[in-house]
Design an enzyme around this catalytic site. Structure first.
Site, PDB file in Angstrom:
ATOM      1  N   SER A   1      -6.946  -5.956 -10.060  1.00 42.56           N
ATOM      2  CA  SER A   1      -7.714  -7.197 -10.022  1.00 42.56           C
ATOM      3  C   SER A   1      -9.157  -6.909 -10.427  1.00 42.56           C
ATOM      4  CB  SER A   1      -7.678  -7.802  -8.610  1.00 42.56           C
ATOM      5  OG  SER A   1      -8.656  -8.814  -8.471  1.00 42.56           O
TER       6      SER A   1
ATOM      7  N   ARG B   1      -2.657  -1.315  10.880  1.00 46.89           N
ATOM      8  CA  ARG B   1      -2.632  -0.822   9.498  1.00 46.89           C
ATOM      9  C   ARG B   1      -3.860   0.007   9.174  1.00 46.89           C
ATOM     10  NH1 ARG B   1      -5.981  -2.483   5.389  1.00 46.89           N
ATOM     11  NH2 ARG B   1      -5.178  -2.391   3.256  1.00 46.89           N
TER      12      ARG B   1
ATOM     13  N   GLU C   1      -2.029   1.961  -0.007  1.00 48.30           N
ATOM     14  CA  GLU C   1      -1.331   1.054   0.901  1.00 48.30           C
ATOM     15  C   GLU C   1      -0.476   0.163   0.019  1.00 48.30           C
ATOM     16  OE1 GLU C   1      -0.110  -1.903   1.980  1.00 48.30           O
ATOM     17  OE2 GLU C   1      -1.860  -2.801   2.952  1.00 48.30           O
TER      18      GLU C   1
ATOM     19  N   GLU D   1       7.322  -6.459  -4.025  1.00 46.64           N
ATOM     20  CA  GLU D   1       6.145  -6.303  -4.890  1.00 46.64           C
ATOM     21  C   GLU D   1       6.265  -5.092  -5.828  1.00 46.64           C
ATOM     22  OE1 GLU D   1       2.207  -6.579  -3.128  1.00 46.64           O
ATOM     23  OE2 GLU D   1       3.026  -7.680  -1.420  1.00 46.64           O
TER      24      GLU D   1
ATOM     25  N   ASP E   1      -5.972  -6.273  10.261  1.00 50.68           N
ATOM     26  CA  ASP E   1      -4.748  -5.691  10.822  1.00 50.68           C
ATOM     27  C   ASP E   1      -5.107  -4.287  11.335  1.00 50.68           C
ATOM     28  OD1 ASP E   1      -2.292  -4.549  11.370  1.00 50.68           O
ATOM     29  OD2 ASP E   1      -1.326  -5.328   9.558  1.00 50.68           O
TER      30      ASP E   1
ATOM     31  N   HIS F   1       0.409  -7.534   9.770  1.00 49.93           N
ATOM     32  CA  HIS F   1       0.479  -8.643   8.814  1.00 49.93           C
ATOM     33  C   HIS F   1       1.775  -8.630   8.013  1.00 49.93           C
ATOM     34  CE1 HIS F   1      -0.806  -5.562   5.926  1.00 49.93           C
ATOM     35  NE2 HIS F   1      -0.464  -6.395   4.965  1.00 49.93           N
TER      36      HIS F   1
ATOM     37  N   GLU G   1      -0.769   2.090 -15.005  1.00 47.69           N
ATOM     38  CA  GLU G   1       0.176   2.454 -16.052  1.00 47.69           C
ATOM     39  C   GLU G   1      -0.408   2.237 -17.445  1.00 47.69           C
ATOM     40  OE1 GLU G   1       2.655   1.014 -12.514  1.00 47.69           O
ATOM     41  OE2 GLU G   1       0.765   0.514 -13.499  1.00 47.69           O
TER      42      GLU G   1
ATOM     43  N   GLY H   1      -4.582   1.068  -6.018  1.00 43.85           N
ATOM     44  CA  GLY H   1      -4.714  -0.288  -5.494  1.00 43.85           C
ATOM     45  C   GLY H   1      -5.792  -0.323  -4.433  1.00 43.85           C
TER      46      GLY H   1
END
Length: 566
Positions: A290, A242, A338, A347, A239, A496, A322, A266
């Site tokens: 992740s 972005r 992002e 989300e 993208d 996207h 957190e 993230g």
């Protein structure tokens, strides 16, 4: 408007299993595919239709929502509030009927607060009910008799199902009176200090999904697992609007990055961390929930000679921010992230950014992006080959049955698809501007009145849907150059994120008749975005009506749309 996949997708497309089940249901009973199962307002009994629920509640709990709506002259929007008010009271162990039955004329209504636009029961069939249809159906005596006969048949079917369940020896204790549930200890678990509004899931004594740690855990595991797949990162990196916006914003602000400490919230593949390192940051900490993609980011950073172990600036950590006891530093100078989801807030990753801002951002620190704006516009009918219209003529055959199912789904589930510019029929309307430097968690739920000015040459197309999109703005460069803006507008190149589409139950056709006092046709209304009962989900409610030429009756309607994790 074409459906597209994206990110941690909302429940826009059914899974293969859901599709197979829908086909099985369709083969068994085509008409049943359009019925909306619903739950009693006062206990956990589920019935085949909203009409059956209205009859059941009147007989078993002495409350008829239809009669109450008529008595108090409630529109669709207020009826939604009453439903959520009742469900919230029952979930917290409170009997709502005394408050409902003692509303003096002119007094504040117990359901008046906009927090009752927030859905309490996930996929609440009553919220999808078209009260306008029932008003039309009950206008004549014969139609009313037919309606009562249908409700009777539905109740008989429900009772027969309960009898079969009892014969199978299953526990029917969940079908119990409201008074017995009021003393349930689990009902108390629904009202935590952060819940200023009733957000419980079911009025059956179970802990709501929103406050159930195991449910949160499962959704988070699935959420972060989805970001462990490389395809989604390829899509985001591809993208250009972005990725280049973030690159340009970072590289055009060297004074904010050179010699500074940066937190990448993230971090994914580590692309923003590497942009920050290229801009001169001496310490960059990238964190991702992740494990898989965090591990890959470590390899990518090392392959580019930027890892801290190699003397470079970047350290990659795995875990939920957190839950991290600390970072390698006490404070950071810049936070990059992002975090935007569909309709901006899906989300709820913004929650994590605000948490990091409050815990780790140094006074005077910078946020990339620093501002987000949400916009709304009206859209005309979709193209002949898109959406439900695709099924009208398929190689000369009608497959409208599928189109009808898609249309029914789109009226209660927000769709994500790119909207072509020619389908926009109004001027954009700013819904809300969010300053991330001062934004609070409570302000991420919002209600805003709007007015859409229809384009004169497109007004006659009618408004078939409302379209949501967002822009984000980055800090302005010190040299006075314009700030970088990333836009997901349908009038800009497709990203996207595409746009979020709220399909109206019926098109709004404003009058274009001229009169001495007439002006450009407008659509006015109110939009609310609130956290869904399902973790990381989003509920959107929309009420709209037309402002037309003098003497023309306005068209009004209200709907609730859901966006939930797949």
């Amino acid at each position: 408007m074409v459906q597209v996949p994206g990110r941690a997708a909302p429940r826009v497309h059914s899974s293969e299993e859901e599709d197979e089940q829908e086909w099985e249901d369709w083969e068994d009973d085509p008409d049943a595919a359009f019925e909306e199962e619903a739950q009693s307002l006062f206990d956990s009994t589920r019935l085949p239709s909203a009409e059956a629920v209205f009859r059941y509640d009147a007989e078993h709990h002495g409350f008829s929502l239809l009669a109450y709506r008529q008595e108090h002259n409630l529109g669709d929007h207020e009826a939604i509030k009453v439903i959520n008010f009742i469900r919230g009271c029952v979930a917290s162990g409170t009997d709502p009927r005394p408050q409902l039955q003692s509303v003096p004329a002119g007094a504040d209504k117990p359901w008046g607060d906009d927090r009752y636009l927030q859905t309490v029961l996930e996929e609440d069939g009553l919220l999808m009910y078209d009260f306008q249809d029932i008003a039309q159906e009950t206008a004549s005596g014969s139609d009313k008799i037919k309606q009562l006969e249908a409700e009777n048949a539905a109740l008989k079917d429900a009772l027969e199902q309960l009898r079969k369940t009892a014969m199978e020896g299953l526990d029917l204790s969940s079908v119990r009176s409201e008074d017995s549930k009021a003393s349930s200890s689990s009902a108390k678990a629904r009202s935590g200090p952060k819940d200023q509004s009733p957000m419980g899931s079911e009025a059956s004594g179970r802990t709501s999904r929103r406050q159930q740690p195991s449910a949160h855990r499962r959704i988070d595991e699935s959420y972060f697992q989805s970001y462990g797949e490389f395809g989604i990162h390829k899509e985001m990196l591809s993208d250009k609007a972005r990725t280049e916006a973030y690159r340009d914003a970072i590289m055009s602000n060297p004074e904010l990055f050179k010699g500074k400490c940066v937190l990448d919230v993230g971090c994914g593949t580590g692309i923003l961390s590497m942009f920050a390192a290229r801009a001169g940051a001496t310490t960059v900490i990238g964190v991702d929930g992740s494990d898989r993609i965090a591990g890959m980011a470590k390899r990518i950073v090392a392959a580019n000679g930027l890892a801290a172990e190699q003397g470079g600036p970047i350290t990659i950590l795995s875990g939920r921010l957190e839950a991290l006891p600390s970072l390698p530093v006490d404070k950071v100078d810049v936070i990059v992230s992002e975090w935007m989801g569909y309709a901006l807030l899906f989300e709820t990753m913004l929650d994590t950014v605000l948490y990091c801002r409050d815990r780790w951002l140094a006074p005077g620190g910078a946020l990339f992006p620093c501002e987000a704006t949400l916009y709304l516009a009206a859209a005309g009918p979709p193209g002949d080959n898109h959406g439900p219209n695709f099924w009208t003529d398929v190689y000369g055959f009608s497959m409208q049955a599928i189109g009808d199912m898609e249309k029914a789904r789109d009226m209660k589930v927000a769709a994500v698809a790119p909207v072509e510019p020619q389908h926009i029929i109004s001027q954009p309307c700013l819904i809300r501007a969010l300053d991330l430097n001062s934004l609070t968690l409570e302000q991420t739920e919002l209600t805003q009145e709007f007015e859409l000015e229809l384009l004169p040459d497109k007004a006659e197309m009618g408004c078939h849907a409302l379209v949501l999109w967002f822009d984000v703005t980055f800090p302005s460069p010190a040299d006075g150059a314009p700030a970088t803006v990333l836009s997901t507008s349908p009038l800009k190149p497709v990203t996207h994120w595409a746009q979020t589409i709220l399909t109206l139950r019926a098109p709004i056709m404003p009058s274009t008749k001229s009169s001495s006092n007439s002006s450009t046709p407008r659509i006015a209304g109110r939009l609310s975005l609130a956290r869904a009962s399902q973790h990381r989900g989003l509920d959107i409610s929309a009420e709209c009506s037309t402002h037309t030429a003098q003497g023309c009756a306005p068209s009004k309607q209200a709907q609730v749309f859901s966006m939930s994790m797949s």
